[in-house]
Design a protein around this motif. Structure first.
Motif, PDB file in Angstrom:
ATOM      1  N   LEU A   1       0.859  -1.178   0.000  1.00  0.00           N
ATOM      2  CA  LEU A   1       0.000   0.000   0.000  1.00  0.00           C
ATOM      3  C   LEU A   1       0.896   1.229   0.000  1.00  0.00           C
ATOM      4  O   LEU A   1       1.799   1.340   0.843  1.00  0.00           O
ATOM      5  N   VAL A   2       0.662   2.153  -0.925  1.00  0.00           N
ATOM      6  CA  VAL A   2       1.596   3.249  -1.174  1.00  0.00           C
ATOM      7  C   VAL A   2       0.877   4.587  -1.144  1.00  0.00           C
ATOM      8  O   VAL A   2      -0.223   4.731  -1.694  1.00  0.00           O
ATOM      9  N   VAL A   3       1.505   5.575  -0.516  1.00  0.00           N
ATOM     10  CA  VAL A   3       1.044   6.962  -0.616  1.00  0.00           C
ATOM     11  C   VAL A   3       2.242   7.820  -1.004  1.00  0.00           C
ATOM     12  O   VAL A   3       3.401   7.434  -0.817  1.00  0.00           O
ATOM     13  N   PHE A   4       1.940   9.006  -1.548  1.00  0.00           N
ATOM     14  CA  PHE A   4       2.981   9.882  -2.078  1.00  0.00           C
ATOM     15  C   PHE A   4       2.901  11.262  -1.434  1.00  0.00           C
ATOM     16  O   PHE A   4       1.816  11.779  -1.174  1.00  0.00           O
ATOM     17  N   ARG A   5       4.071  11.836  -1.177  1.00  0.00           N
ATOM     18  CA  ARG A   5       4.185  13.237  -0.806  1.00  0.00           C
ATOM     19  C   ARG A   5       4.959  13.905  -1.927  1.00  0.00           C
ATOM     20  O   ARG A   5       6.168  13.753  -2.036  1.00  0.00           O
ATOM     21  N   GLU A   6       4.222  14.607  -2.793  1.00  0.00           N
ATOM     22  CA  GLU A   6       4.796  15.120  -4.019  1.00  0.00           C
ATOM     23  C   GLU A   6       5.357  13.926  -4.785  1.00  0.00           C
ATOM     24  O   GLU A   6       4.843  12.822  -4.691  1.00  0.00           O
ATOM     25  N   ALA A   7       6.425  14.117  -5.567  1.00  0.00           N
ATOM     26  CA  ALA A   7       6.965  12.990  -6.326  1.00  0.00           C
ATOM     27  C   ALA A   7       8.291  12.512  -5.765  1.00  0.00           C
ATOM     28  O   ALA A   7       8.921  11.635  -6.341  1.00  0.00           O
ATOM     29  N   ARG A   8       8.726  13.064  -4.600  1.00  0.00           N
ATOM     30  CA  ARG A   8      10.035  12.702  -4.063  1.00  0.00           C
ATOM     31  C   ARG A   8       9.962  11.825  -2.819  1.00  0.00           C
ATOM     32  O   ARG A   8      10.962  11.229  -2.443  1.00  0.00           O
ATOM     33  N   LEU A   9       8.816  11.766  -2.165  1.00  0.00           N
ATOM     34  CA  LEU A   9       8.680  10.931  -0.979  1.00  0.00           C
ATOM     35  C   LEU A   9       7.617   9.869  -1.235  1.00  0.00           C
ATOM     36  O   LEU A   9       6.456  10.187  -1.490  1.00  0.00           O
ATOM     37  N   VAL A  10       8.035   8.616  -1.175  1.00  0.00           N
ATOM     38  CA  VAL A  10       7.143   7.478  -1.399  1.00  0.00           C
ATOM     39  C   VAL A  10       7.109   6.664  -0.112  1.00  0.00           C
ATOM     40  O   VAL A  10       8.148   6.186   0.359  1.00  0.00           O
ATOM     41  N   ILE A  11       5.924   6.527   0.490  1.00  0.00           N
ATOM     42  CA  ILE A  11       5.774   5.762   1.725  1.00  0.00           C
ATOM     43  C   ILE A  11       5.002   4.491   1.396  1.00  0.00           C
ATOM     44  O   ILE A  11       3.903   4.553   0.833  1.00  0.00           O
ATOM     45  N   SER A  12       5.577   3.345   1.731  1.00  0.00           N
ATOM     46  CA  SER A  12       4.916   2.077   1.398  1.00  0.00           C
ATOM     47  C   SER A  12       4.852   1.163   2.613  1.00  0.00           C
ATOM     48  O   SER A  12       5.800   1.080   3.405  1.00  0.00           O
TER      49      SER A  12
END
Length: 267
Positions: free
Chosen positions: A44-55
């Protein structure tokens, strides 16, 4: 960026794990969730802008083949958090482009959720699939030690902005390895020795908020000679959380607001 296949995909998914995963994610953010089910793994993935990817990574049993990709909008995630997980082990899912349906059984009988979500709207970087798995070579450190180093670096950036009248886009958190030590500092963006990279202080401090274990893992993975991604990994008994941050380039003009330099030593 993952693509939704135009053909209809029908598959069974461990509904209880999906519910548990969505609740973990929703406890940290109300962003839309990118869901990737592949083999015995649910990511399951969320994004903070295009530089931070939290999975968030969970084990699936049984597995899903072939891979299934779909988005979960905040309204559906909120409903899943408020409702009891299915009593039946498997949820039946259908994905056709941006149309998704989920059928399962709860204490009151069968139910179905339907929604539409275009996954192309996720601000995913081209390197997404390299940013999802936790790096195999990471340094285990105390959470507070890493947090103190990052917040100290951000504080130094604030002082540099005032003392030297530097524009915020010229300031960044520097991360690199010096022998067996992880070096974290706040500096003006410039040419650095090989293996040292600049990161957006806003996003580095934001990533810290997702971590909860006393000990975490920190990794630095080069993408090319000028770029890398920083990994902050929190391993829990039932899942693994991975925050991956893409480095900034020397030519960046993005406005990066400084947050809060030190050295974190291996323990």
């Amino acid at each position: 960026m993952p693509r939704q296949a135009p053909a209809t995909a029908q598959f069974s998914l461990d509904g209880q794990t999906l519910w548990k995963g969505v609740r973990h994610v929703s406890a940290c953010t109300d962003e839309p969730i990118l869901s990737i089910a592949h083999g015995h793994n649910l990511t399951l993935v969320v994004f903070r802008e295009a530089r931070l990817v939290i999975s968030w990574h969970f084990s699936l049993s049984p597995g899903v083949e072939p891979s299934a990709v779909f988005g979960i909008p905040p309204m559906i995630a909120s409903h899943m958090c408020k409702s009891a997980p299915p009593v039946s082990r498997l949820a039946r899912m259908t994905v056709h482009g941006s149309d998704v349906s989920l059928s399962a059984d709860d204490a009151d009988g069968s139910f179905e959720l339907r929604w539409r979500f275009e996954i192309a709207q996720f601000p995913a970087p081209p390197e997404l699939y390299r940013l999802l798995p936790a790096p195999p070579a990471a340094v285990a450190l105390h959470h507070l030690e890493v947090a103190d180093a990052i917040l100290g670096a951000a504080a130094r950036l604030m002082a540099l902005e005032v003392e030297r009248q530097l524009h915020r886009s010229k300031l960044a958190v520097l991360v690199g390895m010096h022998g067996d030590r992880l070096v974290i500092d706040g500096r003006e963006v410039g040419k650095e020795p090989p293996g040292f990279y600049h990161f957006d202080p806003r996003l580095v401090t934001r990533a810290l908020e997702f971590l909860s274990s006393d000990r975490i893992e920190v990794g630095l993975t080069p993408l090319d000679p000028q770029r890398a991604f920083l990994s902050l990994v929190d391993r829990q008994p039932d899942h693994t959380l991975h925050c991956a941050l893409l480095s900034l380039g020397l030519d960046t003009q993005r406005l990066i607001a400084p947050g809060r330099g030190m050295v974190a030593r291996r323990t």
